[in-house]
Enzyme design. Structure first.
Site, PDB file in Angstrom:
ATOM      1  N   GLU A  92      23.561-104.422 -13.909  1.00  0.00           N
ATOM      2  CA  GLU A  92      22.890-103.394 -14.695  1.00  0.00           C
ATOM      3  C   GLU A  92      23.516-102.030 -14.422  1.00  0.00           C
ATOM      4  O   GLU A  92      23.969-101.749 -13.308  1.00  0.00           O
ATOM      5  CB  GLU A  92      21.394-103.356 -14.349  1.00  0.00           C
ATOM      6  CG  GLU A  92      20.651-104.612 -14.791  1.00  0.00           C
ATOM      7  CD  GLU A  92      19.185-104.623 -14.403  1.00  0.00           C
ATOM      8  OE1 GLU A  92      18.386-105.200 -15.169  1.00  0.00           O
ATOM      9  OE2 GLU A  92      18.831-104.070 -13.344  1.00  0.00           O
ATOM     10  N   CYS A 112      23.525-107.879  -3.564  1.00  0.00           N
ATOM     11  CA  CYS A 112      23.915-107.040  -2.428  1.00  0.00           C
ATOM     12  C   CYS A 112      23.643-107.785  -1.124  1.00  0.00           C
ATOM     13  O   CYS A 112      22.670-108.528  -1.015  1.00  0.00           O
ATOM     14  CB  CYS A 112      23.125-105.731  -2.452  1.00  0.00           C
ATOM     15  SG  CYS A 112      23.632-104.528  -1.209  1.00  0.00           S
ATOM     16  N   CYS A 116      18.203-104.254   2.217  1.00  0.00           N
ATOM     17  CA  CYS A 116      17.278-103.162   2.527  1.00  0.00           C
ATOM     18  C   CYS A 116      15.871-103.560   2.076  1.00  0.00           C
ATOM     19  O   CYS A 116      15.692-104.118   0.992  1.00  0.00           O
ATOM     20  CB  CYS A 116      17.718-101.881   1.826  1.00  0.00           C
ATOM     21  SG  CYS A 116      19.328-101.262   2.387  1.00  0.00           S
ATOM     22  N   GLY A 157      24.530-103.250  -5.506  1.00  0.00           N
ATOM     23  CA  GLY A 157      25.604-103.503  -4.558  1.00  0.00           C
ATOM     24  C   GLY A 157      25.891-102.339  -3.625  1.00  0.00           C
ATOM     25  O   GLY A 157      25.403-101.228  -3.804  1.00  0.00           O
ATOM     26  N   SER A 211      22.493 -93.218   2.458  1.00  0.00           N
ATOM     27  CA  SER A 211      21.095 -93.654   2.479  1.00  0.00           C
ATOM     28  C   SER A 211      20.572 -93.546   3.907  1.00  0.00           C
ATOM     29  O   SER A 211      21.041 -94.259   4.788  1.00  0.00           O
ATOM     30  CB  SER A 211      20.988 -95.103   1.982  1.00  0.00           C
ATOM     31  OG  SER A 211      21.381 -95.192   0.634  1.00  0.00           O
ATOM     32  N   HIS A 213      16.717 -92.483   5.104  1.00  0.00           N
ATOM     33  CA  HIS A 213      15.369 -93.059   5.031  1.00  0.00           C
ATOM     34  C   HIS A 213      14.568 -93.048   6.333  1.00  0.00           C
ATOM     35  O   HIS A 213      13.351 -93.158   6.291  1.00  0.00           O
ATOM     36  CB  HIS A 213      15.406 -94.469   4.442  1.00  0.00           C
ATOM     37  CG  HIS A 213      16.207 -94.554   3.179  1.00  0.00           C
ATOM     38  ND1 HIS A 213      16.042 -93.659   2.139  1.00  0.00           N
ATOM     39  CD2 HIS A 213      17.211 -95.390   2.802  1.00  0.00           C
ATOM     40  CE1 HIS A 213      16.902 -93.952   1.167  1.00  0.00           C
ATOM     41  NE2 HIS A 213      17.623 -94.986   1.548  1.00  0.00           N
ATOM     42  N   HIS A 287       9.466 -96.463  -5.457  1.00  0.00           N
ATOM     43  CA  HIS A 287       8.946 -97.182  -6.616  1.00  0.00           C
ATOM     44  C   HIS A 287       8.561 -98.585  -6.167  1.00  0.00           C
ATOM     45  O   HIS A 287       9.417 -99.345  -5.691  1.00  0.00           O
ATOM     46  CB  HIS A 287      10.003 -97.236  -7.717  1.00  0.00           C
ATOM     47  CG  HIS A 287      10.523 -95.877  -8.070  1.00  0.00           C
ATOM     48  ND1 HIS A 287      11.698 -95.380  -7.541  1.00  0.00           N
ATOM     49  CD2 HIS A 287      10.004 -94.908  -8.859  1.00  0.00           C
ATOM     50  CE1 HIS A 287      11.894 -94.157  -8.016  1.00  0.00           C
ATOM     51  NE2 HIS A 287      10.888 -93.847  -8.812  1.00  0.00           N
ATOM     52  N   CYS A 330      15.361 -95.822  -8.828  1.00  0.00           N
ATOM     53  CA  CYS A 330      16.007 -96.114  -7.546  1.00  0.00           C
ATOM     54  C   CYS A 330      15.373 -97.328  -6.868  1.00  0.00           C
ATOM     55  O   CYS A 330      14.159 -97.397  -6.693  1.00  0.00           O
ATOM     56  CB  CYS A 330      15.878 -94.885  -6.644  1.00  0.00           C
ATOM     57  SG  CYS A 330      16.624 -95.093  -5.026  1.00  0.00           S
TER      58      CYS A 330
END
EC number: 2.1.1.192
Length: 344
Positions: A92, A112, A116, A157, A211, A213, A287, A330
């Protein structure tokens, strides 16, 4: 017999093609111009090549440009495109129009390996890495190509896990014989892999987004298993060896989870971790995805978090959420259903 795609070939590779076909040496630059600058839709349109040479080219090669096979449109104008990259595999890409810019979020792999906790692509598992052709096709075949201003490697990915093909695609995007884009229009996002991060920084001038977090290693490793192989502290130490004070931008992505990483102690630890780095932080709303027991923090909490970091000298923004209603935001990209249905 399948033909070889021209899209995704470097000038050196095109020179090998023309040499093998007995074409003049300058024909490689002509093909590159038709392919990347003039954006032709068939080899027949390459009219400064002789008819004989066009026929020779068509005998073994095609443009390698394939239109999306499906699309979903969000109420906010975001469009999610589905591309078929092989008989059974799909990726996508997400087109995000804004007032003064239009961004395409591009995928680098089918699925991927990073797993995560908060990402649907990771839940899908890993299937295959994309070629430079399959990466660039998401851009070249985009219906809104003429409106596009920015590309972010933030789709499905981990780009650094497919670095050879990603760097090749980025080279063609920015080369004078290619699309001729400024690297400042392109951002690569990564969890941070030891084997690829340094190479990307040294071989590309594109922006980098890491990334993050969580600033705490034990918690970050729960959210992102890649932390165990290359810690955020080691990553920051590596990044401090490079100059991000000029046009190239370094940013850290931080999804804010309710009751998990949204308190003052996290903001203070972020300041401590990133001290001495010329960078910014992008706060992202989580999300919800099926089967994951995490919840996004409210806007008031995110605003307070941002204001604290900014007031202490760390430039911080809250990224606008786009395309949530079509699972294009995301962490929400997945082609698991298409992959499964094609097996049956």
């Amino acid at each position: 017999m399948p033909k070889y795609p021209l899209l995704g070939m470097t000038l050196t590779e095109l020179q090998s093609v023309t040499k093998d076909l007995g074409m003049p040496a300058f024909a490689a630059k002509q093909i590159a111009s038709w392919l990347y600058d003039k954006k032709v839709t068939s080899i027949d349109e390459m009219t400064n090549l002789s008819l004989k040479h066009r026929e020779l080219l068509k005998g073994e090669y095609d443009l390698g440009i394939s239109a999306p096979v499906d699309e979903m449109r969000s109420v906010d104008g975001t469009v999610k495109y589905l591309y078929q990259v092989s008989d059974n595999h799909f990726v996508e890409a997400v087109y995000i129009p804004d007032e003064d810019r239009a961004t395409l979020c591009v995928s680098s792999q089918v699925g991927c390996k990073m797993n995560c906790k908060f990402c649907m692509t990771g839940k899908q598992g890993f299937t295959a890495s994309l070629t430079a052709n399959q990466i660039l096709n998401q851009i070249a075949a985009l219906p809104e190509w003429d409106k596009l201003t920015n590309v972010v490697m933030m789709g499905m990915g981990e780009p650094l896990d497919n670095l050879d093909e990603v760097l090749k695609a980025l080279h063609i995007l920015t080369a004078s014989y290619g699309y001729g884009w400024s690297p400042k229009r392109i951002t690569l996002s990564s969890v941070g892999l030891r084997k690829g991060l340094q190479r990307f920084i040294e071989e590309s001038e594109c922006h980098l987004a890491i990334s993050l977090h969580s600033p705490f290693p034990s918690q970050r490793s729960e959210l992102m298993p890649a932390e165990r192989a290359f810690s955020i502290k080691e990553m920051v130490d590596l990044l401090k060896n490079y100059d991000f004070s000029k046009q190239r931008r370094l940013s850290f992505e931080y999804i804010v989870f309710k009751g998990v990483n949204d308190s003052l102690i996290y903001a203070k630890e972020l300041l401590k971790l990133l001290r001495g780095l010329d960078c910014r932080v992008n706060l992202i709303r989580f999300h919800a995805i099926p089967g994951v027991d995490l919840e996004g923090a409210g806007m008031e909490t995110m605003t307070s978090f941002r204001d604290y970091l900014t007031s202490h000298g760390l430039f911080t923004t809250i990224r606008a959420s786009r395309g949530e209603d079509i699972f294009a935001a995301c962490g929400m990209l997945s082609t698991a259903k298409q992959e499964e249905s094609n097996k049956n």
